[in-house]
Design a protein around this motif. Sequence first.
Motif, short mmCIF file in Angstrom:
data_model
loop_
_atom_site.label_atom_id
_atom_site.label_comp_id
_atom_site.label_asym_id
_atom_site.label_seq_id
_atom_site.Cartn_x
_atom_site.Cartn_y
_atom_site.Cartn_z
N ALA A 1 -4.55 8.52 4.11
CA ALA A 1 -4.90 7.68 5.27
C ALA A 1 -6.41 7.57 5.39
O ALA A 1 -6.94 6.48 5.67
N GLN A 2 -7.11 8.66 5.15
CA GLN A 2 -8.57 8.62 5.22
C GLN A 2 -9.16 7.77 4.11
O GLN A 2 -10.13 7.05 4.33
N LYS B 1 -1.67 5.11 9.63
CA LYS B 1 -2.13 6.50 9.61
C LYS B 1 -0.99 7.41 10.05
O LYS B 1 -0.76 8.46 9.45
#
Length: 128
Positions: A122-123, A110
């Motif tokens: 990243a999500q 992340k």
Amino acid sequence: MHVVNASGMCMFVMMGAPNNRIPEWINTETGWDTTTTNCGLVGERIANLRTAFNIREGDIPTKRRVAGPLWGSPPLEAGPHKDVQLDVKTLEQDYLAACDWDAETAAPSKRKLEALGLGDVAQSIKAK
């Protein structure tokens, strides 16, 4: 290599021409004012985005295996590479650490994705 591919240049340009001129060629074609440093960042973003996409789609790069003869298993019995065997696991772990990618899945961290302006990525892969 990612920048060369993304710019539409042939890989032979990278191997046979002075690499420090790649930004100049991109600038000439596009009118941009890019630099070697900027090209490095673009290449890193491409590498991380590409890896994150593959992981999101179910690929686990660390589970891929390269045929033994390519890394010296079994070691050759003659020639300049006689008895040479690469420590592929250590090479892989060192590479993943240098990229700031997970040692088990190769997922970009992340922190790395956010540093590259790819927080939304990243999500999407639930990066640690």
